[in-house]
Design an enzyme around this catalytic site. Structure first.
Site, PDB file in Angstrom:
ATOM      1  N   TYR A 139       0.864  -1.185   0.000  1.00  0.00           N
ATOM      2  CA  TYR A 139       0.000   0.000   0.000  1.00  0.00           C
ATOM      3  C   TYR A 139       0.893   1.226   0.000  1.00  0.00           C
ATOM      4  O   TYR A 139       1.592   1.481   0.975  1.00  0.00           O
ATOM      5  CB  TYR A 139      -0.858  -0.040   1.267  1.00  0.00           C
ATOM      6  CG  TYR A 139      -1.850   1.103   1.429  1.00  0.00           C
ATOM      7  CD1 TYR A 139      -2.779   1.387   0.430  1.00  0.00           C
ATOM      8  CD2 TYR A 139      -1.879   1.864   2.588  1.00  0.00           C
ATOM      9  CE1 TYR A 139      -3.702   2.404   0.591  1.00  0.00           C
ATOM     10  CE2 TYR A 139      -2.804   2.886   2.765  1.00  0.00           C
ATOM     11  CZ  TYR A 139      -3.707   3.153   1.759  1.00  0.00           C
ATOM     12  OH  TYR A 139      -4.627   4.158   1.933  1.00  0.00           O
ATOM     13  N   TYR A 162     -11.781  -4.986   7.430  1.00  0.00           N
ATOM     14  CA  TYR A 162     -10.491  -4.528   7.931  1.00  0.00           C
ATOM     15  C   TYR A 162     -10.629  -3.411   8.970  1.00  0.00           C
ATOM     16  O   TYR A 162     -10.149  -3.497  10.083  1.00  0.00           O
ATOM     17  CB  TYR A 162      -9.627  -4.014   6.763  1.00  0.00           C
ATOM     18  CG  TYR A 162      -8.288  -3.546   7.235  1.00  0.00           C
ATOM     19  CD1 TYR A 162      -7.239  -4.446   7.372  1.00  0.00           C
ATOM     20  CD2 TYR A 162      -8.067  -2.222   7.605  1.00  0.00           C
ATOM     21  CE1 TYR A 162      -6.017  -4.038   7.858  1.00  0.00           C
ATOM     22  CE2 TYR A 162      -6.847  -1.805   8.101  1.00  0.00           C
ATOM     23  CZ  TYR A 162      -5.827  -2.725   8.217  1.00  0.00           C
ATOM     24  OH  TYR A 162      -4.629  -2.328   8.717  1.00  0.00           O
ATOM     25  N   HIS A 163     -11.320  -2.370   8.570  1.00  0.00           N
ATOM     26  CA  HIS A 163     -11.378  -1.171   9.420  1.00  0.00           C
ATOM     27  C   HIS A 163     -12.314  -1.370  10.606  1.00  0.00           C
ATOM     28  O   HIS A 163     -12.235  -0.655  11.580  1.00  0.00           O
ATOM     29  CB  HIS A 163     -11.796   0.030   8.592  1.00  0.00           C
ATOM     30  CG  HIS A 163     -11.001   0.127   7.318  1.00  0.00           C
ATOM     31  ND1 HIS A 163     -11.373  -0.535   6.173  1.00  0.00           N
ATOM     32  CD2 HIS A 163      -9.835   0.738   7.050  1.00  0.00           C
ATOM     33  CE1 HIS A 163     -10.467  -0.307   5.230  1.00  0.00           C
ATOM     34  NE2 HIS A 163      -9.530   0.455   5.738  1.00  0.00           N
ATOM     35  N   LYS A 199     -10.779  16.546  16.665  1.00  0.00           N
ATOM     36  CA  LYS A 199     -10.088  15.900  15.555  1.00  0.00           C
ATOM     37  C   LYS A 199     -10.034  16.870  14.387  1.00  0.00           C
ATOM     38  O   LYS A 199     -10.966  16.969  13.608  1.00  0.00           O
ATOM     39  CB  LYS A 199     -10.812  14.613  15.145  1.00  0.00           C
ATOM     40  CG  LYS A 199     -10.182  13.384  15.770  1.00  0.00           C
ATOM     41  CD  LYS A 199     -10.421  12.114  14.990  1.00  0.00           C
ATOM     42  CE  LYS A 199      -9.506  11.936  13.816  1.00  0.00           C
ATOM     43  NZ  LYS A 199      -8.084  11.811  14.102  1.00  0.00           N
ATOM     44  N   ASP A 246      -8.304  13.805   8.533  1.00  0.00           N
ATOM     45  CA  ASP A 246      -8.064  12.444   9.001  1.00  0.00           C
ATOM     46  C   ASP A 246      -9.279  11.909   9.766  1.00  0.00           C
ATOM     47  O   ASP A 246      -9.771  12.544  10.681  1.00  0.00           O
ATOM     48  CB  ASP A 246      -6.809  12.483   9.895  1.00  0.00           C
ATOM     49  CG  ASP A 246      -6.694  11.269  10.795  1.00  0.00           C
ATOM     50  OD1 ASP A 246      -7.062  10.171  10.344  1.00  0.00           O
ATOM     51  OD2 ASP A 246      -6.235  11.438  11.939  1.00  0.00           O
ATOM     52  N   HIS A 289      -9.464   8.784  11.262  1.00  0.00           N
ATOM     53  CA  HIS A 289      -9.192   7.683  12.195  1.00  0.00           C
ATOM     54  C   HIS A 289      -9.492   8.158  13.605  1.00  0.00           C
ATOM     55  O   HIS A 289      -8.648   8.751  14.267  1.00  0.00           O
ATOM     56  CB  HIS A 289      -7.744   7.210  12.066  1.00  0.00           C
ATOM     57  CG  HIS A 289      -7.477   6.515  10.771  1.00  0.00           C
ATOM     58  ND1 HIS A 289      -7.103   7.194   9.643  1.00  0.00           N
ATOM     59  CD2 HIS A 289      -7.564   5.220  10.426  1.00  0.00           C
ATOM     60  CE1 HIS A 289      -6.956   6.320   8.657  1.00  0.00           C
ATOM     61  NE2 HIS A 289      -7.235   5.115   9.096  1.00  0.00           N
TER      62      HIS A 289
END
Lengths: 331, 666
Positions: free
Chosen positions: B17, B171-172, B537, B541, B543
């Protein structure tokens, strides 16, 4: 405690009245502050703010209703309408706190903001901190600050019951937002648990048939004339999602305000909020025994209602009558 | 068995990646990686590209080229694949909200290379639902997002038949805290929601629907509990086989096959003793390769130093070599399924399947996946699981070597060098990207751009498939920001539920928590009011797992927490801090743009007269930057090394005490 010149109560009060956001924020922090020195400063500040209040200025609106009824998104839509009408808006959002840790998650600010950076909107969240019955003790004093700096002051609370009774007794106009499809609101209204609001709203009218049914149930459960007299309680359908019905809600709120103005009720009503707040405060601190020593609830309220004194002066006067200990007054 | 007679399976696709700085820098990297034996490409886009902003948009400031490559227009895309023949390449693109647009650019570049688009092979991640739950690069509300997803699927099934139009990502979900059961349930529920939507869109005739089902692939996480993970993949295969057969009537077993790619767990990699990540990565890779019947189709491994910062080409090469050693040196690919018939494995698989089915039924009962994303049900479940996991690390029940046990270490030669073992993005990259973007805009045919955008608006507000209009936009020289802006106008923007309003989870270390609570309370009393904390945040981004966990922990420690989710501007954060009268601002940044963002927030605070509020930050922040930030007045920097949340809470109390003139240790 001597105050530096720029922070003196008159200077702060003037800054708040001019809409200075930092001054409003600092004043709210001060009113939240329980230290004795801060209490005295707060008293002085409120005294000055209330001096500016011969003309009552802004409108104090309470929005309440069960969780999930869409109060925050409705508030956001209302704020947008008010901003378009050139009005400056302050919001006091009251959230519950955890009884265990005392901590709280204060949310929904962003839902209530119309754009990222707008000097005409100010939002303060407040956890109710599990005290003072339903509503935080800070709500009334904070409302005084917000009323001094903004045209519209919105108090948003969750839930049915004590908190909402409180909000009804602290606001010029109360607006109840019902959850479509839930019969609770109707039941509460019938049982008298729900204090009759000035305006009933069924939000999420985009939900269609469910919302329509709730609307008609509420209409039939309600005595349309408000116990205040002189006011027919409207039942409105809004959809924050589609932006429908919001102008009509803003209009209804304004009509109610004009009614209060024309009947010259604003000053006396606000004095009654203050009496109610003081009574609760004393009850909490000194119990019914204390209130009895002041002549009992009825007499106390009547006495407070008759006086034209600012909040903290009244409060300190009463405390002095009750408390044997010498009370510090402000320097 | 002699060497000659052994028949080996073909190895999986091996990718890394990658992407950074600019299209030309990334192109160079790709060509190097291919020359070293990588067999496919996996493109990482930067956050502005993923969230639909051009490089010169104010929100893009500091983010350009940071976590991936910036792609603004067909020129960038052409540069990215220069000298890489698209007819032969298999390209995976980690792109979601703007997936139709990036695929449109890929198609347009293929046309320019003289390649028939129907020959293209590769994958668009195109799974927006999980973005609301974990990764955060959504733009539009769920409903139009699902529509864009289905448009892309319907288009590729008809016109680019070898394309994997969506990679449903569990995945996430794992990164956001999902247990294996939740991973199975939510990924399969997502796949169902998407397939149902494609069916309902009427774009695919019923007799071709099996082709759609056959093109759905998955992107899976593999954590360190590799036995359970192996079983999870076997459970996935069986559940998918049943679901596609029963719900969608697919008869061809090939079209019912559970096809998946893997990135092994990045978020579980540690900053402390980072060399240990190498063995973690290798063991995790085993879980997706061991059983032949549930083996990954494509694997990309993270680099050992991802918890420290951006990996360098050498780090990525190391990750690739791990795959090559397993596939080419070991005898793994010479055998049939090693686990078939194992009663232990069978029992575990059954348990996972039962749990997943029960959770899928709950999602269905709550109105299906889309509704459960929108009403916050799933996000809350994930936050709850994640909180439990962290509490177990805190209590030591869950062991992480080098983190909560065996912390003593000799000094590592790997991180000792001049560059401290990570890559630095060239600070000129953003400026150069913006300059080239402006030159591109000035040189294009404005009328053609206008016409293409009108066509796009009509397709979006009408019901036409979004792809043809998007491809025309790509050809015409429309930019990423322009394409997205049209859709923002038509569809609106969305804020996902934060999920932090969960019931308290039993603390990992009750005594430590009680001690923090007492300090929070005492300090609040000394300052006259309860301590308030704003968790912000900033930037693009998404996350948010760290921010959410700090918010939940802060609430449990007795703070009043203001947290409003992802993608806030510095101005929003500064104003919220002032309006809410907070005692401290905690920022969370994982994109590498911490220097720029902290600077902007400090400036905003100064402007509104609130610079007395102390500022701390958490995220993936290299040591050198941490020192720079602290020199600029930031009070503390927390990194993945700081796993004990009670300690983090305690330092925040200390900072508040110091800022307010109280005895720090009190």
């Amino acid at each position: 405690m001597s105050l530096p010149e720029a922070d003196s109560p008159p200077a702060c009060a003037a800054a708040i009245a001019s809409g200075d956001r930092a001054a409003v924020a600092n004043a709210l922090n001060l009113l939240d502050d329980r230290r004795p020195a801060a209490r005295r400063e707060a008293a002085a500040l409120l005294a000055h703010l209330q001096q500016h209040q011969d003309k009552p200025g802004g409108q104090l609106i309470g929005i309440t209703g069960p969780p999930g009824a869409g109060k925050s998104t409705l508030s956001a839509s209302l704020i947008r309408v008010w901003r378009r009408r050139g009005l400056r808006v302050a919001v006091l959002a009251v959230d519950p706190s955890s009884p265990i840790s005392g901590g709280a998650l204060l949310g929904d600010r962003l839902r209530m903001q119309t754009s990222a950076v707008d000097d005409g909107v100010f939002v303060r969240s407040l956890s109710n901190r599990g005290q003072f019955g339903g509503l935080s003790a800070e709500v009334w004093p904070m409302s005084i600050v917000m009323l001094a700096g903004f045209d519209m002051v919105l108090i948003e609370t969750v839930g049915v019951g004590q908190r909402e009774v409180d909000v009804a007794r602290l606001c010029d106009t109360t607006c109840y937002v019902a959850q479509p499809g839930s019969g609770d609101s109707v039941q509460f209204l019938k049982a008298g648990i729900l204090e009759v609001p000035h305006i009933l709203v069924v939000n999420k009218s985009d939900m269609g048939a469910v919302a329509t049914r709730t609307l008609s149930e509420l209409e039939s459960a309600l005595h349309r004339t408000h116990p205040d007299g002189h006011w027919q309680v409207p039942v409105l359908a809004t959809s924050a999602a589609n932006g429908t019905g919001i102008e009509a809600l803003a209009d209804a709120l304004e009509q109610h305000y004009r009614l209060l103005q024309s009947r010259n009720e604003l000053v006396s009503r606000r004095r009654s909020y203050q009496s109610y707040w003081l009574h609760k405060r004393l009850l909490e601190e000194f119990g019914t025994a204390g209130v009895d020593r002041l002549g009992g609830e009825e007499q106390l309220l009547a006495e407070l209602q008759a006086q034209d004194m600012n909040l903290f002066t009244q409060y300190e006067t009463l405390r002095r009558r009750l408390d044997q200990r010498p009370i510090n007054t402000r320097e | 068995m002699s060497q000659e007679t052994v028949k080996r399976d073909r190895p999986w696709l091996m990718r890394t990646y990658s992407g950074h700085s600019s299209a030309s820098a990334s192109n160079e990297l790709y060509r190097t990686n291919l020359s070293r034996g990588q067999t496919g490409l996996s493109v990482a886009f930067d956050l502005p590209t993923q969230t639909g902003y051009d490089s010169d948009h104010p929100l893009a400031h500091g983010e350009v080229g940071k976590v991936g490559v910036p792609i603004n227009h067909i020129g960038d895309m052409e540069t990215l694949f220069e000298q890489i023949p698209l007819a032969q390449m298999n390209t995976s693109m980690t792109i979601n909200a703007t997936a139709p647009w990036l695929l449109a650019l890929y198609v347009a570049v293929a046309e320019r290379q003289g390649v028939d688009p129907s020959q293209l092979q590769g994958t668009t991640q195109n799974d927006v639902l999980k973005e609301y739950l974990s990764r955060g690069t959504y733009i539009f509300p769920p409903e139009p997002s699902v529509r864009l997803t289905t448009d892309l699927i319907a288009y590729t099934v008809q016109h680019i038949p070898k394309w994997n139009p969506t990679n449903i990502c569990s995945y996430h979900l794992q990164e956001a805290g999902a247990t294996p059961t939740q991973e199975l349930a939510y990924a399969l529920s997502t796949a169902m929601a998407i397939l149902d939507a494609v069916q309902a869109s009427g774009q695919i005739p019923p007799e071709r629907f099996a082709d759609v089902v056959g093109r759905i692939s998955f992107f899976v996480n593999a954590g360190i509990r590799f036995v359970e993970e192996t079983c999870k993949l076997r459970a996935f295969s069986r559940l998918w086989d049943t679901l596609t057969g029963e719900r969608y009537g697919v008869t061809d077993p090939k079209q019912r096959r559970f096809r998946y790619g893997v990135q092994v767990n990045s978020l579980g990699l540690t900053e402390s003793q980072p060399e240990n990540n190498v063995q973690r990565i290798v063991l995790e890779m085993l879980s997706v390769t061991l059983s032949k019947n549930a083996r990954a189709r494509a694997i990309q491994l993270p680099a050992w130093n991802e918890a420290l910062g951006l990996p360098r080409p050498w780090d990525q090469q190391w990750a690739l070599r791990m795959q090559q050693v397993l596939a080419l040196e070991t005898d793994l690919l010479e055998y049939g399924d090693l686990l078939d018939g194992s009663p232990v494995v069978e029992a575990k698989v059954q348990e996972l399947m039962d749990g997943a089915k029960a959770e899928m039924a709950r999602v269905e009962a709550h109105g299906g996946m889309v509704a459960c994303v929108d009403n916050g049900y799933i996000k809350r479940e994930l936050v709850q699981s994640h909180t439990r996991r962290l509490r177990n690390i805190e209590s030591g029940e869950l062991k992480i070597v080098g983190v909560n046990c065996f912390q003593e270490s000799a000094e590592s030669p790997l991180t000792a060098g001049e560059e401290s073992g990570i890559m630095k993005v060239d600070e000129r990259a953003e400026r150069e990207q913006i300059a080239s973007l402006r030159a591109f805009r000035a040189a294009r045919d404005k009328d053609r751009v206008e016409a293409a955008l009108r066509q796009l608006r009509d397709a979006a507000s009408g019901g036409d498939n979004i792809m043809p209009a998007s491809i025309e936009c790509a050809r015409a020289g429309v930019t990423t920001g322009e394409w997205s802006e049209v859709l923002r106008t038509v569809f609106g923007e969305y804020r996902a539920p934060t999920g932090i309003d969960i019931a308290p989870v039993a603390p990992g270390d009750a005594a430590a928590l009680e001690a923090v609570r007492a300090r929070v309370r005492k300090t609040g009393e000394a300052l006259g009011r309860p301590l308030r904390l704003l968790i912000g945040k900033p930037g693009l981004d998404g996350h948010s797992n760290g921010a959410e966990q700090i918010a939940v922990k802060g609430r449990d420690a007795g703070f009043e927490i203001v947290y409003e989710g992802i993608r806030l501007t510095p101005a929003q954060i500064a104003r919220a801090a002032q309006e809410e009268g907070v005692h401290l601002i905690g920022l969370s940044v994982l994109s590498g743009s911490h220097l720029e963002l902290v600077q902007e927030i400090s400036r905003e605070l100064q402007q509104i007269g609130a610079s007395d509020i102390p500022l701390v930050i958490g995220g993936i922040i290299p040591e050198e930057d941490a020192q720079r930030l602290q020199a600029q007045g930031l009070k503390a920097v927390f990194t993945p090394k700081d796993v004990d949340m009670n300690t983090i809470m305690n330092s925040m109390v200390t900072i508040i005490r110091e800022a307010n003139g109280l005895e720090p240790a009190g």
